[in-house]
Design a protein around this motif. Structure first.
Motif, PDB file in Angstrom:
ATOM      1  N   LEU A  48       0.782  -0.995  -0.119  1.00 13.63           N
ATOM      2  CA  LEU A  48       0.095   0.021   0.097  1.00 13.63           C
ATOM      3  C   LEU A  48       1.208   1.243  -0.182  1.00 13.63           C
ATOM      4  O   LEU A  48       1.754   1.264   0.899  1.00 13.63           O
ATOM      5  CB  LEU A  48      -0.774  -0.140   1.211  1.00 13.63           C
ATOM      6  CG  LEU A  48      -1.883  -1.250   1.395  1.00 13.63           C
ATOM      7  CD1 LEU A  48      -2.529  -1.087   2.740  1.00 13.63           C
ATOM      8  CD2 LEU A  48      -2.605  -1.632   0.262  1.00 13.63           C
ATOM      9  N   ASN A  49       0.503   2.204  -0.948  1.00 17.16           N
ATOM     10  CA  ASN A  49       1.369   3.295  -1.236  1.00 17.16           C
ATOM     11  C   ASN A  49       0.586   4.373  -0.725  1.00 17.16           C
ATOM     12  O   ASN A  49      -0.507   4.861  -1.319  1.00 17.16           O
ATOM     13  CB  ASN A  49       1.915   3.625  -2.599  1.00 17.16           C
ATOM     14  CG  ASN A  49       2.713   4.729  -2.892  1.00 17.16           C
ATOM     15  OD1 ASN A  49       2.974   5.515  -1.931  1.00 17.16           O
ATOM     16  ND2 ASN A  49       3.061   5.201  -3.994  1.00 17.16           N
ATOM     17  N   PRO A  50       0.741   5.270   0.511  1.00 21.30           N
ATOM     18  CA  PRO A  50      -0.192   6.329   0.909  1.00 21.30           C
ATOM     19  C   PRO A  50       0.120   7.486   0.271  1.00 21.30           C
ATOM     20  O   PRO A  50      -0.768   8.581   0.496  1.00 21.30           O
ATOM     21  CB  PRO A  50      -0.019   6.428   2.493  1.00 21.30           C
ATOM     22  CG  PRO A  50       1.562   5.795   2.529  1.00 21.30           C
ATOM     23  CD  PRO A  50       2.072   4.787   1.574  1.00 21.30           C
ATOM     24  N   SER A  51       0.881   7.710  -0.584  1.00 18.48           N
ATOM     25  CA  SER A  51       1.411   8.960  -1.243  1.00 18.48           C
ATOM     26  C   SER A  51       0.400   8.902  -2.501  1.00 18.48           C
ATOM     27  O   SER A  51       0.105   9.925  -2.931  1.00 18.48           O
ATOM     28  CB  SER A  51       2.700   8.938  -1.812  1.00 18.48           C
ATOM     29  OG  SER A  51       2.988   8.021  -2.969  1.00 18.48           O
ATOM     30  N   GLY A  52      -0.127   7.839  -2.820  1.00 23.54           N
ATOM     31  CA  GLY A  52      -1.210   7.930  -3.999  1.00 23.54           C
ATOM     32  C   GLY A  52      -0.941   8.434  -5.160  1.00 23.54           C
ATOM     33  O   GLY A  52      -1.525   9.288  -6.006  1.00 23.54           O
ATOM     34  N   ASP A  53       0.457   8.297  -5.770  1.00 22.29           N
ATOM     35  CA  ASP A  53       0.977   8.994  -6.694  1.00 22.29           C
ATOM     36  C   ASP A  53       0.608   8.594  -8.190  1.00 22.29           C
ATOM     37  O   ASP A  53       1.136   8.959  -9.177  1.00 22.29           O
ATOM     38  CB  ASP A  53       2.450   9.407  -6.552  1.00 22.29           C
ATOM     39  CG  ASP A  53       3.253   8.036  -6.347  1.00 22.29           C
ATOM     40  OD1 ASP A  53       2.610   6.865  -6.615  1.00 22.29           O
ATOM     41  OD2 ASP A  53       4.404   8.102  -6.305  1.00 22.29           O
ATOM     42  N   THR A  54      -0.188   7.524  -8.093  1.00 20.20           N
ATOM     43  CA  THR A  54      -0.635   6.955  -9.286  1.00 20.20           C
ATOM     44  C   THR A  54      -2.365   6.683  -9.392  1.00 20.20           C
ATOM     45  O   THR A  54      -2.731   6.919  -8.415  1.00 20.20           O
ATOM     46  CB  THR A  54      -0.039   5.602  -9.758  1.00 20.20           C
ATOM     47  OG1 THR A  54      -0.428   4.609  -8.724  1.00 20.20           O
ATOM     48  CG2 THR A  54       1.285   5.666  -9.813  1.00 20.20           C
ATOM     49  N   ALA A  55      -2.843   6.535 -10.728  1.00 17.50           N
ATOM     50  CA  ALA A  55      -4.167   6.334 -10.663  1.00 17.50           C
ATOM     51  C   ALA A  55      -4.678   5.369 -10.401  1.00 17.50           C
ATOM     52  O   ALA A  55      -5.843   5.181 -10.419  1.00 17.50           O
ATOM     53  CB  ALA A  55      -4.659   6.782 -12.204  1.00 17.50           C
ATOM     54  N   GLY A  56      -3.872   4.085 -10.204  1.00 13.75           N
ATOM     55  CA  GLY A  56      -4.442   2.681  -9.814  1.00 13.75           C
ATOM     56  C   GLY A  56      -3.228   1.868  -9.420  1.00 13.75           C
ATOM     57  O   GLY A  56      -2.074   2.489  -9.609  1.00 13.75           O
ATOM     58  N   PRO A  57      -3.570   0.496  -9.109  1.00 14.06           N
ATOM     59  CA  PRO A  57      -2.532  -0.323  -8.966  1.00 14.06           C
ATOM     60  C   PRO A  57      -1.591  -0.340 -10.067  1.00 14.06           C
ATOM     61  O   PRO A  57      -1.757  -0.216 -11.337  1.00 14.06           O
ATOM     62  CB  PRO A  57      -3.122  -1.546  -8.715  1.00 14.06           C
ATOM     63  CG  PRO A  57      -4.553  -1.144  -8.433  1.00 14.06           C
ATOM     64  CD  PRO A  57      -4.893   0.190  -9.223  1.00 14.06           C
ATOM     65  N   VAL A  58      -0.117  -0.677  -9.883  1.00 17.53           N
ATOM     66  CA  VAL A  58       0.968  -0.735 -10.513  1.00 17.53           C
ATOM     67  C   VAL A  58       1.593  -1.985 -10.369  1.00 17.53           C
ATOM     68  O   VAL A  58       2.017  -2.242  -9.037  1.00 17.53           O
ATOM     69  CB  VAL A  58       1.901   0.319 -10.637  1.00 17.53           C
ATOM     70  CG1 VAL A  58       3.045   0.122 -11.534  1.00 17.53           C
ATOM     71  CG2 VAL A  58       1.214   1.625 -10.826  1.00 17.53           C
ATOM     72  N   ALA A  59       1.606  -2.847 -11.463  1.00 13.00           N
ATOM     73  CA  ALA A  59       2.546  -4.071 -11.256  1.00 13.00           C
ATOM     74  C   ALA A  59       3.842  -3.810 -11.497  1.00 13.00           C
ATOM     75  O   ALA A  59       4.079  -3.290 -12.476  1.00 13.00           O
ATOM     76  CB  ALA A  59       2.150  -5.211 -12.301  1.00 13.00           C
ATOM     77  N   PHE A  60       5.010  -4.396 -10.747  1.00  7.90           N
ATOM     78  CA  PHE A  60       6.134  -4.074 -10.921  1.00  7.90           C
ATOM     79  C   PHE A  60       7.291  -5.110 -11.558  1.00  7.90           C
ATOM     80  O   PHE A  60       7.051  -6.465 -10.915  1.00  7.90           O
ATOM     81  CB  PHE A  60       7.008  -3.423  -9.669  1.00  7.90           C
ATOM     82  CG  PHE A  60       6.682  -2.074  -9.393  1.00  7.90           C
ATOM     83  CD1 PHE A  60       7.722  -1.046  -9.797  1.00  7.90           C
ATOM     84  CD2 PHE A  60       5.374  -1.558  -8.824  1.00  7.90           C
ATOM     85  CE1 PHE A  60       7.076   0.259  -9.638  1.00  7.90           C
ATOM     86  CE2 PHE A  60       5.365  -0.393  -8.690  1.00  7.90           C
ATOM     87  CZ  PHE A  60       5.871   0.663  -8.931  1.00  7.90           C
ATOM     88  N   ALA A  61       7.922  -5.176 -12.566  1.00  8.92           N
ATOM     89  CA  ALA A  61       8.414  -6.092 -13.337  1.00  8.92           C
ATOM     90  C   ALA A  61       9.884  -5.911 -12.389  1.00  8.92           C
ATOM     91  O   ALA A  61      10.529  -4.826 -12.757  1.00  8.92           O
ATOM     92  CB  ALA A  61       8.654  -6.179 -14.625  1.00  8.92           C
TER      93      ALA A  61
END
Length: 109
Positions: A48-61
């Motif tokens: 969980l990222n509380p900075s909320g700096d993207t519009a939705g969930p991000v999958a990281f490769a």
């Protein structure tokens, strides 16, 4: 080595409320800080990222060389949403987007 998707970062605006929901689903977090809450789900990281700096969930490769992977995707037409930044002593991340604006997270050195 082929990139492997090993984590999903979920932006949240109310960390306490989100933590209650995800803890009910996933159990106790392994990391519980004001800037990051992380859960291990059979070796897959859900955070969980509380900075909320993207519009939705991000999958990281996970990639061996963050800069090379980033340059390759940019050359192929991706755009940059967030520049590479250090998130741990041995890890950096960045977020790119495909032509439709879908986020592509990269995590590496």
């Amino acid at each position: 080595m082929s990139p492997t998707i090993r984590s999903l970062v979920i932006p949240v605006t109310d960390l306490a409320a989100a933590k209650a929901v995800y803890t009910a689903l996933l159990g106790a977090p392994h990391t519980d800080e004001s800037y990051y809450v992380g859960y291990n789900v059979d070796g897959f990281e859900v955070s969980l990222n509380p900075s909320g700096d993207t519009a939705g969930p991000v999958a990281f490769a996970d990639v061996d060389d963050l800069d090379a992977a980033r340059e390759s995707l940019l050359a192929a037409g991706a755009t940059e949403q967030s520049a590479p930044r250090k998130v741990a002593p041995e890890a950096r991340v960045c977020v790119l987007a495909d032509g439709d604006g879908n986020p592509i997270g990269l995590r590496g050195r």
